[in-house]
Enzyme design. Structure first.
Site, mmCIF file in Angstrom:
data_model
loop_
_atom_site.group_PDB
_atom_site.id
_atom_site.type_symbol
_atom_site.label_atom_id
_atom_site.label_comp_id
_atom_site.label_asym_id
_atom_site.label_seq_id
_atom_site.Cartn_x
_atom_site.Cartn_y
_atom_site.Cartn_z
ATOM 1 N N LYS A 64 -4.096 3.125 -3.281
ATOM 2 C CA LYS A 64 -4.683 4.258 -4.001
ATOM 3 C C LYS A 64 -3.594 5.249 -4.340
ATOM 4 O O LYS A 64 -2.766 5.572 -3.496
ATOM 5 C CB LYS A 64 -5.699 4.970 -3.093
ATOM 6 C CG LYS A 64 -7.052 4.294 -3.080
ATOM 7 C CD LYS A 64 -8.041 5.137 -2.286
ATOM 8 C CE LYS A 64 -8.288 4.467 -0.942
ATOM 9 N NZ LYS A 64 -9.061 5.218 0.010
ATOM 10 N N ASP A 80 0.832 -1.200 0.000
ATOM 11 C CA ASP A 80 0.000 0.000 0.000
ATOM 12 C C ASP A 80 0.862 1.244 0.000
ATOM 13 O O ASP A 80 2.078 1.174 0.099
ATOM 14 C CB ASP A 80 -0.865 0.018 1.268
ATOM 15 C CG ASP A 80 -2.014 -0.971 1.163
ATOM 16 O OD1 ASP A 80 -2.298 -1.408 0.041
ATOM 17 O OD2 ASP A 80 -2.599 -1.292 2.216
ATOM 18 N N MET A 115 -9.277 9.042 10.659
ATOM 19 C CA MET A 115 -10.142 9.469 9.563
ATOM 20 C C MET A 115 -9.634 10.767 8.988
ATOM 21 O O MET A 115 -8.819 11.449 9.589
ATOM 22 C CB MET A 115 -11.591 9.594 10.005
ATOM 23 C CG MET A 115 -11.829 10.535 11.166
ATOM 24 S SD MET A 115 -13.552 10.653 11.624
ATOM 25 C CE MET A 115 -13.876 9.082 12.394
#
Ligand code: SAH
Length: 495
Positions: free
Chosen positions: A58, A36, A173
């Site tokens: 991503k 990742d 988050m």
């Protein structure tokens, strides 16, 4: 064919030192590594040459590989008999979708193991001086995550329960969600004056922290321009940072130090600087190239002078014999680094001067060892002639063993970028100065130039480079001490 297996491995929050021993072992023996974005720099350096390294995270602008595709890829590789390392940031089972991946592997009947990692929600606060639990007032901690989409704030979360939660909240988050999250917690009755902190890029060189209270933390984080990755800590422990913060109190915190010595020799200096809190950029300007050489038997000399650790290492390699070969010979080392390398080869140096330069060694050698003696100087091909000349002047018969050559190491893009950000540029020899500047390396105007000693300083001046700091002791420890003292003197004293 070996049986395929998948390792779900946590790589920690970014500091390479927080990778587990098991993770490094597995990386070193992997056939394929699926990784990742949030893995530490250099995490894959230990991968075997032929290993398939595949980024599956991503990337801005690039469509991410869907989770189902990652699962299928792991299963296919394992079924083809490969050892697959699935490398993820932090801990694989803490908000890393590691659970889903393990389910997919179990469903496919593929053997797998899980290797825990250091999770960002504990480590980022710790590096910011925030313990997530504390005997006084934080007996529980909740790890909380939400959707990245600010329009759909966490329908899965029970805000009332989180507001009542008797302990620390650690939010994994996007900071974009923070205003809404804070609002919900306040609306549900959490104390507006409770301490809060946002830690961005925790444990990494660019770590940033914003402090506040639950009522103003979102606003402060936004004003400070905090971006991902970041965790938010809500709870009285966030206030302990004032006392416990340690990272930014290290003597070289905030400094970016360029190390120009050969990559193979850089680790000692780099390690010391990192321990003092510096971000180290390796910008090797030189490389050591051993030369083919036939050595006369050591027994034919009365004295052997070693002028660098490389010289010691390569002398024994070229000699092909161990310490016993030098049993009857007096041995001199130019400085402690060279003496240490001799010790590694089983030789205690008879002479080590107080000043670690050729002139210092000459002064330390008594006449009785020189007059009529046969002396070998083991050194680099391009070294100064001060030592052999001085020995000859005092009546010795001198041979030179040119064991290696110092050659230019071209600066790659990463080194150039690192150098451009440097606040200190260190030079540990004349050759590092010469080759760095000749290969077009640009020492930034604002950077402080540090030299290991007068010879290196003189070379820098020849090249029009002003030296700001010169070590008093001409070795690595001396250079680190001088740099640290300079940084301390330049710090604005706290008001
Ligand atoms: N499995 C990971 C978490 C993955 S979710 C772990 O155990 O740490 C990704 C979130 O983790 C990011 O949005 C951010 O909130 C947090 N995160 C990861 N690395 C971080 C870091 N170095 N500093 C601060 N937060 C980090």
């Amino acid at each position: 064919m070996s049986r395929g297996i998948v390792f779900l491995v946590g790589a920690g929050p970014g500091d390479p030192g927080l990778m587990t021993r098991r993770s490094l072992e597995l990386i070193a023996t992997a056939d394929a590594i699926l990784y990742d974005r949030l893995i530490p720099p250099g995490a894959l350096d230990g991968a075997p040459d032929g290993a398939e390294l595949r980024f599956v995270g991503k990337r801005p602008g690039d469509p991410a590989l869907a989770q189902a595709e990652i699962n299928a890829l792991m299963v296919d590789l394992a079924r083809a008999g490969k050892r697959v390392v699935r490398l993820k940031g932090g801990d694989p089972f803490v908000f890393g979708r590691g659970g889903e991946e393990a389910e997919a592997l179990a469903a496919a009947g593929v053997p797998f193991e899980v290797v825990s990692g250091v999770t960002a929600g504990v480590a980022a606060p710790a590096y910011a001086g925030i313990p997530v639990t504390h005997r006084d007032g934080a007996s529980a901690v909740a790890f909380v995550t939400g959707h990245e989409d600010p329009e759909k704030p966490d329908s899965a979360l029970d805000w009332e329960a989180l507001a009542r939660f008797p302990g620390t909240l650690v939010l994994y988050m996007g900071v974009r969600n923070l205003p809404l999250v804070a609002e919900r917690l306040l609306a549900a009755g959490r104390d507006a004056t409770e301490a809060a902190a946002v830690v961005q890029r925790g444990t990494q060189p660019g770590q940033r922290i914003v402090n506040g209270t639950l009522s103003d933390i979102a606003e402060r984080a936004e004003a400070a321009g905090v971006g991902p990755p970041a965790v938010t800590v809500i709870g009285p422990v966030a206030g302990l940072r004032e006392t416990i913060a340690w990272l930014e109190r290290r003597p070289l915190h905030g400094e970016v130090v360029a190390v120009t010595r050969a990559r193979a020799q850089a680790s000692g200096l780099a390690g010391r600087l990192r321990e003092l809190g510096a971000e180290v950029v390796e910008t090797p300007a030189i490389r050591i190239e051993p030369l083919a050489i036939t050595l006369a038997p050591p027994e034919s000399y009365s004295l052997i002078c070693f002028t660098s650790p490389n010289g010691v290492r390569l002398y024994f390699e070229a000699l092909g014999r161990d310490a016993r070969a030098l049993g009857g010979v007096t041995v001199a080392a130019i400085g402690p680094g060279t003496a240490a390398e001799l010790a590694r080869n089983g030789i205690h140096a008879d002479v080590v001067p107080e000043r670690f330069v050729a002139e210092g060694l000459l002064a330390a050698l008594p006449d009785r060892l020189l007059r009529g003696g046969r002396i070998l100087v083991a050194r680099a091909a391009e070294a100064r002639d001060a030592l052999p000349d001085g020995l000859r002047e005092r009546g010795a018969d001198v041979d030179i063993a040119a064991l290696y050559e110092t050659v230019a190491e071209p600066l790659d893009e990463a080194a150039r970028e690192g150098l451009a950000r440097a606040t200190y540029v260190t030079f540990t020899s004349s050759s590092t100065v010469r080759f760095l500047l000749e290969s077009g390396g640009k020492v930034p105007q604002s950077a402080r130039v540090v030299s290991i000693g007068p010879i290196t300083t003189a070379t820098a001046r020849e090249y029009g480079l002003e030296v700001d700091v010169e070590a008093e002791r001409h070795d690595i420890d001396g250079l680190v001490d001088a740099l640290t003292a300079d940084a301390a003197a330049r710090r604005v004293p706290a008001a």
